[in-house]
Design a protein around this motif. Sequence first.
Motif: not given
Length: 217
Positions: A100, A110, A113-114, A116-120, A122, A124, A127
């Motif tokens: 990310g 943000e 959110h970043a 949690r996103t890379i933890y899953k 995905e 990041y 924006s």
Amino acid sequence: MKLVIADDHAVVRTGFSMILNYQEDMEVVATAADGIEAYQMVAKHKPDILIMDLSMPPGESGLIATGKISEDFKDTKILILTMFDDEEYLFHVLRNGAKGYILKNAPDEELIHAVRTIYKGEMYIDSKVTSSLVNELVNPTNQDEFKAKDPFKVLSQRELEILPLIAKGYGNKDIAEKLFVSVKTIEAHKSRIMEKLNLKSRPELVEYALKKKLLDF
């Protein structure tokens, strides 16, 4: 999830720790002031996420440490924290293991959110980074041209450490002592740097380092 925060500013480490520890699913288990300490904290705590600032003088930069940590600790996902929305930084850190990339002026929400996103699992990307840069990362149109102008592709990790020190005015002996190598080794690296970048003098090297933001770390 366990997190480590690496930033050379204590106020940033403290502030981010408060924000993230306030989340029920997050715990900051350690902080670090440079890339070397970040590596040590990751080795000790095996965190799920490392939030890494790119620019951490005078110690090892996050840019250099990202490649080392992503190679040695594959279970730790790295979220890059930076002031720069520059394509060269973006391409380099993502291609060297970061998951990310977020700007320092991003809102707290943000950042959360970043994480949690890379933890899953995905990716990041902040924006504010333009879609064209991301498209170029995924579908590069001219790799040879990009590589020719990108110091992070042309230079080795060690050369990326040495170039800013040369540009700052350190002598070969000073650099050798700082990096625990011989003067001859530094001289050899310096010659290769100048040759790879097609530079003829120290002023040209300083100008190049400034242009590429290599002196920021």
